[in-house]
Design a protein around this motif. Sequence first.
Motif, PDB file in Angstrom:
ATOM      1  N   LYS A 116      29.756 -26.699 -29.150  1.00 32.87           N
ATOM      2  CA  LYS A 116      30.311 -26.514 -30.411  1.00 32.87           C
ATOM      3  C   LYS A 116      30.293 -25.144 -30.903  1.00 32.87           C
ATOM      4  O   LYS A 116      31.210 -24.757 -31.576  1.00 32.87           O
ATOM      5  N   GLU A 117      29.526 -24.331 -30.641  1.00 27.76           N
ATOM      6  CA  GLU A 117      29.766 -22.815 -30.841  1.00 27.76           C
ATOM      7  C   GLU A 117      28.381 -22.187 -30.111  1.00 27.76           C
ATOM      8  O   GLU A 117      27.450 -22.729 -29.403  1.00 27.76           O
ATOM      9  N   SER A 124      32.906 -20.628 -32.544  1.00 28.26           N
ATOM     10  CA  SER A 124      33.470 -21.973 -32.195  1.00 28.26           C
ATOM     11  C   SER A 124      34.898 -21.813 -32.176  1.00 28.26           C
ATOM     12  O   SER A 124      35.556 -22.704 -32.572  1.00 28.26           O
ATOM     13  N   TYR A 141      33.201 -30.899 -32.424  1.00 31.52           N
ATOM     14  CA  TYR A 141      31.855 -31.511 -32.704  1.00 31.52           C
ATOM     15  C   TYR A 141      31.718 -32.662 -32.403  1.00 31.52           C
ATOM     16  O   TYR A 141      31.348 -33.634 -33.361  1.00 31.52           O
TER      17      TYR A 141
END
Lengths: 246, 319
Positions: A116-117, A124, A141
């Motif tokens: 997600k990041e 992200s 996510y």
Amino acid sequence: MKLLVCVSKTPDTTTKIKFTSDNSELDTNGVQYIMNPYDEWYALVRALELKEAQGGSVTILNVGPAENDTVIRKGLAIGADEAVRINADPQSSLNVAKQIAEYAKGEGFDIVFFGKETIDYNGSEVSAMVAELLDMPFISYASHMEMDGNNATIKRDIEGGVETLSVDTPFVISAAKGLAEQRIPNMRGIMMAKRKPLKVVPAATFDDPVATVSYELPPEKGQVKLIDPENMDELVRLLHEEAKVI
Amino acid sequence: MVLVFAETQKGKLKKAAFEAVTYGYRTAQALGSECVALVIGAAEDAGQLGKYGASKVYQVEDPALEKFDSQTYTRAIAGAAKELDAKVLVLSHSTTGKSLLGRLAARLDAGSVPGVNAVPTTDGGFKVRKPVFSGKAIAEMEIKTDVKVLSLMGNAIQPEVVGDNVGVEALSVPVEAGRITVKDVERVEGTVPLPEAELVVSAGRGMKGPENWGIIEELAEVLGATTACSRPVADTGWRPHHEHVGQTGIAIRPNLYIAAGISGAIQHLAGVNNSKTIVVINKDPDAPFFKAADYGVVGDLFEVVPRLTEALKKFKAEN
Ligand SMILES: Cc1cc2nc3c(=O)[nH]c(=O)nc-3n(C[C@H](O)[C@H](O)[C@H](O)COP(=O)(O)OP(=O)(O)OC[C@H]3O[C@@H](n4cnc5c(N)ncnc54)[C@H](O)[C@@H]3O)c2cc1C
């Protein structure tokens, strides 16, 4: 299914962050690098589970210099079939995304996974950029995913809740906690990883539209004010009058 | 022109929308330009954005935009940006904004910076600041392209009233539906979601077990705060995953963060150390969290937390 997992390399979570004397770069002295946890724990493992359930292949991709090969080998040890490293050292997210899209567009991947990041830049944005460059749906996510043929039912985290959606392959997905459980590579995996292919692909030339000018550390906190545990009225008074947060 | 995408939920503007417009207005001032806002779908209060500095509010409505699909939204927002010749696009750094930022940057071939927390400086290049290394440092970034895309960190600036309501104008842009079908949206009702919360009460392994959370919930209720927790607490299922804050959970920056029975590991601090005021309750005077705290209470949380709740009740009754 042909699955691609894009992985990046980040400083270990316990790293004490310090910068070079002109504050232009991270001081990498003594910094240990790891595979970005979201990429490793959730994205890669969910891709491996899908392959185990319905066949296919898992390729991991990293954009970076040769020193990233250790992190890439770990991905192979966890179970990816092959690895690709695009031999570039881009300074911006869009450049990274273009390198990935350039490679992926002719390969016919069914699902492109990201974490997600990253825990260093916390952007992200690369995953979303790749989705746009490949003109694919993007599910960010994701905390749960079930496949039925080429259709996926996915739960994704949104502010204060969960969204459930359905989408057909191909698509790009970014993995959050819950999508899978971390796997620790075993001895056999580590031995096998040495014989798995790691292909190095030359970089394409793209501009960096963004540059990091400098870094700084957040201001140090002053000394903590200790409050008598018997006297919570005093804490409330300070929160109201001094900190002005209530 | 600075174009702000103002997020709505259930037909009303979100708090983040007001923050983003205030940010867009200040950015426009720095550039000597104008700030306009864009809403997608119904928003009964959209005209209010004028108060925060939008000189115009545009509204795009289309059945394909009723549910969120980053592809559909990107086409619409990029279409509006082109139509209006926007040079700076401001989004909120929310799950929606984060799903859009990269797409929009790629579509517009623009430089982007996610999660900015300060108004750009414009002498010698367009520069913004953003937290990096999960809050352990701040980076100054320069965007070199003509068109720029930014997302604003929640709670980074306070919305400020600078004008009056404005009219809302329909804007027509080409909309093309994406391939995602949203089936269901479940929200935890009644509480402010963590990323937006100004007051947060958080607890860790020092709570001993999930059955003891009543005192944390009561404190949060009296305060009007949102509850959070450390990672092991979420991992063992004592609390739901969406409460997990830290480097591998949600990064937050509330005005007040109260941590009870949390040791303050570096990965936990990474997600919370941008909070304005931190209160730590821990029975171990050497707990690392005290070094990052503004106020510390060394004591047993099972006694201190209820006492704090009582003191707050008294304070609320008097004020
Ligand atoms: C890669 C990686 C990522 C991580 N990411 C995160 C993350 O995002 N978020 C996160 O939180 N952690 C994260 N961790 C875990 C982190 O390192 C710590 O293990 C974790 O934060 C500890 O949680 P805790 O403080 O609740 O528990 P503990 O460390 O066990 O601390 C419990 C505390 O409660 C206190 N206590 C006990 N009883 C009482 C009492 N009666 N009254 C008052 N105080 C009491 C103790 O003194 C102690 O300080 C990560 C770890 C790794 C390796």
